[in-house]
Design a protein around this motif. Sequence first.
Motif, PDB file in Angstrom:
ATOM      1  N   ALA A 276     -17.832 -15.121  33.142  1.00 46.72           N
ATOM      2  CA  ALA A 276     -18.378 -14.906  31.807  1.00 46.72           C
ATOM      3  C   ALA A 276     -18.595 -13.402  31.636  1.00 46.72           C
ATOM      4  O   ALA A 276     -19.086 -12.732  32.543  1.00 46.72           O
ATOM      5  N   PHE A 277     -18.233 -12.879  30.484  1.00 44.47           N
ATOM      6  CA  PHE A 277     -18.390 -11.436  30.257  1.00 44.47           C
ATOM      7  C   PHE A 277     -18.727 -11.182  28.791  1.00 44.47           C
ATOM      8  O   PHE A 277     -18.425 -11.998  27.905  1.00 44.47           O
ATOM      9  N   GLY A 278     -19.392 -10.042  28.552  1.00 43.80           N
ATOM     10  CA  GLY A 278     -19.791  -9.681  27.209  1.00 43.80           C
ATOM     11  C   GLY A 278     -18.711  -8.895  26.494  1.00 43.80           C
ATOM     12  O   GLY A 278     -17.980  -8.100  27.098  1.00 43.80           O
ATOM     13  N   ARG A 279     -18.624  -9.112  25.185  1.00 43.96           N
ATOM     14  CA  ARG A 279     -17.628  -8.415  24.373  1.00 43.96           C
ATOM     15  C   ARG A 279     -18.287  -7.980  23.062  1.00 43.96           C
ATOM     16  O   ARG A 279     -18.801  -8.810  22.315  1.00 43.96           O
ATOM     17  N   PRO A 280     -18.288  -6.662  22.771  1.00 44.72           N
ATOM     18  CA  PRO A 280     -18.830  -6.196  21.489  1.00 44.72           C
ATOM     19  C   PRO A 280     -17.943  -6.660  20.330  1.00 44.72           C
ATOM     20  O   PRO A 280     -16.720  -6.766  20.472  1.00 44.72           O
ATOM     21  N   THR A 281     -18.579  -6.917  19.192  1.00 40.08           N
ATOM     22  CA  THR A 281     -17.868  -7.332  17.989  1.00 40.08           C
ATOM     23  C   THR A 281     -18.450  -6.589  16.796  1.00 40.08           C
ATOM     24  O   THR A 281     -19.674  -6.529  16.626  1.00 40.08           O
ATOM     25  N   ARG A 282     -17.589  -6.023  15.991  1.00 38.53           N
ATOM     26  CA  ARG A 282     -18.040  -5.282  14.815  1.00 38.53           C
ATOM     27  C   ARG A 282     -18.307  -6.259  13.681  1.00 38.53           C
ATOM     28  O   ARG A 282     -17.443  -7.032  13.283  1.00 38.53           O
ATOM     29  N   ILE A 283     -19.557  -6.212  13.176  1.00 40.03           N
ATOM     30  CA  ILE A 283     -19.960  -7.074  12.069  1.00 40.03           C
ATOM     31  C   ILE A 283     -20.262  -6.189  10.869  1.00 40.03           C
ATOM     32  O   ILE A 283     -21.024  -5.218  10.979  1.00 40.03           O
ATOM     33  N   SER A 284     -19.662  -6.529   9.744  1.00 39.29           N
ATOM     34  CA  SER A 284     -19.853  -5.698   8.548  1.00 39.29           C
ATOM     35  C   SER A 284     -20.318  -6.552   7.378  1.00 39.29           C
ATOM     36  O   SER A 284     -20.098  -7.758   7.343  1.00 39.29           O
ATOM     37  N   ALA A 285     -20.979  -5.887   6.409  1.00 38.24           N
ATOM     38  CA  ALA A 285     -21.488  -6.566   5.222  1.00 38.24           C
ATOM     39  C   ALA A 285     -21.254  -5.695   4.001  1.00 38.24           C
ATOM     40  O   ALA A 285     -21.386  -4.463   4.062  1.00 38.24           O
ATOM     41  N   ARG A 286     -20.879  -6.353   2.889  1.00 39.48           N
ATOM     42  CA  ARG A 286     -20.737  -5.675   1.588  1.00 39.48           C
ATOM     43  C   ARG A 286     -21.575  -6.443   0.563  1.00 39.48           C
ATOM     44  O   ARG A 286     -21.661  -7.676   0.618  1.00 39.48           O
ATOM     45  N   VAL A 287     -22.208  -5.704  -0.380  1.00 39.26           N
ATOM     46  CA  VAL A 287     -23.087  -6.346  -1.365  1.00 39.26           C
ATOM     47  C   VAL A 287     -22.735  -5.866  -2.763  1.00 39.26           C
ATOM     48  O   VAL A 287     -22.180  -4.780  -2.946  1.00 39.26           O
ATOM     49  N   ARG A 288     -23.085  -6.711  -3.744  1.00 40.01           N
ATOM     50  CA  ARG A 288     -22.917  -6.378  -5.163  1.00 40.01           C
ATOM     51  C   ARG A 288     -23.726  -7.367  -5.995  1.00 40.01           C
ATOM     52  O   ARG A 288     -24.322  -8.312  -5.466  1.00 40.01           O
ATOM     53  N   VAL A 289     -23.734  -7.160  -7.308  1.00 40.50           N
ATOM     54  CA  VAL A 289     -24.394  -8.093  -8.206  1.00 40.50           C
ATOM     55  C   VAL A 289     -23.638  -9.415  -8.191  1.00 40.50           C
ATOM     56  O   VAL A 289     -22.403  -9.437  -8.202  1.00 40.50           O
ATOM     57  N   GLY A 290     -24.390 -10.493  -8.153  1.00 41.02           N
ATOM     58  CA  GLY A 290     -23.732 -11.795  -8.120  1.00 41.02           C
ATOM     59  C   GLY A 290     -24.706 -12.909  -8.438  1.00 41.02           C
ATOM     60  O   GLY A 290     -25.688 -12.723  -9.153  1.00 41.02           O
ATOM     61  N   ARG A 291     -24.415 -14.075  -7.866  1.00 39.27           N
ATOM     62  CA  ARG A 291     -25.171 -15.277  -8.180  1.00 39.27           C
ATOM     63  C   ARG A 291     -26.113 -15.691  -7.061  1.00 39.27           C
ATOM     64  O   ARG A 291     -26.461 -16.846  -6.920  1.00 39.27           O
ATOM     65  N   GLY A 292     -26.517 -14.797  -6.241  1.00 38.16           N
ATOM     66  CA  GLY A 292     -27.466 -15.121  -5.182  1.00 38.16           C
ATOM     67  C   GLY A 292     -26.828 -15.814  -3.998  1.00 38.16           C
ATOM     68  O   GLY A 292     -27.461 -16.656  -3.366  1.00 38.16           O
ATOM     69  N   ARG A 293     -25.603 -15.460  -3.717  1.00 38.87           N
ATOM     70  CA  ARG A 293     -24.888 -16.139  -2.647  1.00 38.87           C
ATOM     71  C   ARG A 293     -24.470 -15.132  -1.594  1.00 38.87           C
ATOM     72  O   ARG A 293     -23.936 -14.074  -1.906  1.00 38.87           O
ATOM     73  N   VAL A 294     -24.720 -15.495  -0.329  1.00 42.25           N
ATOM     74  CA  VAL A 294     -24.225 -14.714   0.798  1.00 42.25           C
ATOM     75  C   VAL A 294     -23.021 -15.461   1.372  1.00 42.25           C
ATOM     76  O   VAL A 294     -23.163 -16.579   1.879  1.00 42.25           O
ATOM     77  N   ILE A 295     -21.874 -14.866   1.253  1.00 46.21           N
ATOM     78  CA  ILE A 295     -20.640 -15.517   1.698  1.00 46.21           C
ATOM     79  C   ILE A 295     -20.430 -15.230   3.175  1.00 46.21           C
ATOM     80  O   ILE A 295     -20.317 -14.065   3.584  1.00 46.21           O
TER      81      ILE A 295
END
Length: 801
Positions: A583-602
């Motif tokens: 078993a080994f660890g692996r970094p992963t890049r997580i990104s987020a973008r935001v804007r005006v919408g209907r209150g939903r996190v996709i």
Amino acid sequence: MAPDPLPAEALYRRTDLAGLDFRSTADLDDVETLVGQDRALDAVRFAARMRSRGYNLFVMGAKGSGKHAAVRNYLNERAAALPSPDDWVYVNDFDDAHRPRCLRLPPGGGPAFARRLEGLVKDLRDTVPGLFEAEDYRLKREAIEKRFAERSEARFKEVAEEATKRDLALVRTQQGLVVAPVEDGKPMPPEKFQALPAERRSVLQAAIEEVQGHLRAALHTAPILERERQAAVRALDREEAGALVDLELAEARDGLELPAETAAWLDRLRDDLIDNVSAFVRPAEGDENSGGPAISGPPEARFRRWAVNVLVSNGAARGAPVITEDHPTLGRLIGRIEHRAQMGAMLTDFTLIRPGALHVANGGYLLLDAQKLLTNAHAWDALKRALYAERVVIEGPAESAATALMVSIQPCPIPLAVKVVLFGDQRVQAALSAMDPDFTDLFKVAADFDDVMDRDAAHDLLYARLVATIQRRSALRPFDRGAVERVIEHCSRLVSDARKLTARVGVIADVMREADYVGRDRRHRVIRAEDVEDALEAQRYRSDRVERRMREQILRETVRIASDGEAVGQVNGLAVLQAGQLAFGRPTRISARVRVGRGRVIDIEREVELGGPLHSKGMLILQGYLAGTFAPDVPVALQASVVFEQSYGGVDGDSASSTELYALLSALSQLPIRQGIAVTGSVDQMGMVQAIGGVNEKVEGFFEICNARGLSGGQGVMIPRANVEHLMLKPEVIEACRRGAFRIWPIDSVDDGIEVLTGVAAGERGPDGLFPEGSVNRLVEDRLLGFAEARRKYLGDGDEA
């Protein structure tokens, strides 16, 4: 206020056995039983001693936990003190050959009984022919033959005399004996008979019919006389053989202590031997009627009816049996009936009955693997029937499909008194409990072997003795104190818990064998700590190809993972991958973008069906935190997308939920995140960071990337504070943290984490209900309020979302 990094001493818990009086494992005694398994062993002892029906045992535990050896060792010890169970043999039922009888004999008496009867038959084969070839027997036989010949001759003589009185005679023709008139002592020709006066012909014809009636009566008497002759011969044979059979049987029974049922069967055997004594007589060459065998079949098959099939034999001094059946098919479990081909048909008899594991373990203990038992058709049902009925019935799965060319038998069932031990895991036990109510009724006791044990001063000596026991039983070189300490530390690392140790004896033994291999190459008489360390390093090197290839992709920037600088809406998450045993660890890049919408996190991973249910749960919790923390009185007008960049496989688990939340907070606040810090931990709806698994592998995975690129002093990993006691990191990570080149922050809440990542205070609501100006939370809330205002203006007051 952001938490301080952990000191190097908190990253690894060392073992100090200096207080124990030993230099190497050669100075330590063996442990008598498994360490840390008191609860499971108590269950084993209880089940083994409980005599009531249904108290069979189901043993659970991880592979390599030593449960098989521990259970078997205890049962062997207990079984040795128990009396040996009786022997069981199958013999012919002379009244119904298709239903063989089973006989109980004292322990060890089965083979002796079989040898005695084998010797009895052999002696009769040698002595009976001589008996029937003796002069005395021949004279008696001739007397019988002469007596019946005279009786037959006398009967025909009476008919002949009766014919003579009427001027008739018995004439032998090709059609047999006939009655004819005579003239001058010779049969009268037919033409002369026809020339006689009618009155004379009528008188002769009436006399002929009367004499023919007497002749027919004499002929009908002949078969009766033959049966009487044969009965007289058989009576003579029984009389002559009876004394010999009694003598041989008395010799065969001499010194044997036989139960009443077996003694009664021997009496029946005596009668059958006498009735079929002609089977022992060798017929004269070319003479098919001179005492030929009464039993048909090949020469050896004639004598098989008097054989003994020893099904199970237990030595008188062995104690109760402890049997392990590794392949529990139906036949190997309850026994089987074999067949032999003869004249195009499949024939069988009681000598072809073979025992099953239940027969062999009868009176003792039977150990079975639950998974193997369930995968063999009909085996589980047969085991249940045997345990409920407390007897073993040998049967086949397709007896109803037997053809006319196959002869079968129905052996009598054998009484069963056995304790069954099933080995499996929690999954198998849960499935059986849910699907079969008989399981809990038959297996009332569960022994659950733990895969971990406490790591404390009270267990140090016991664990050191366990290492010594494995060393001696595996014929390894002694381990010095430092090597034992290193083994204990590695066993703590195996369970990812500085306060626990693995209880899987097989895993410990593997590490010790590999350390012994290294020490042997170095010609060390005693294994040292560096031998253990190098063996562990070699073990990892042999299996880390996938890890090295993935690290190479990151270092070559084929997979983009930043370890320096800052970025908005982007965080390095940590995952654990499994490649075989590594078993080994692996970094992963997580990104987020935001804007005006209907209150939903996709959640993009979920949208494309790459996210598992636990990952989706984490995302929903994240949304709950956002909705409850920021602008609770204003409708949420946020549309955000979160993704694991360059991830092409499935994603599951909630350990990245805090990482995804940090990316969203950065995107909303427009505050950049330090890319030299990787993050792991799940989050609840209140913003508290919760423990995750694989913390050591995750930390080391990111450290390897940073170390390969060069440590800058600003790099590190944020972990949940609850995971601090699980840290057992590699020496190079500890040394880097000691120098301040790498850091590990323990995090309690999202506010703590965002402060470390951005260098900006998270902020708490003041008496005015607002977050402090310039704080992360204030920036996030202002952005969300701005989204809500923009949405209201765009849609108008009357429009719905």
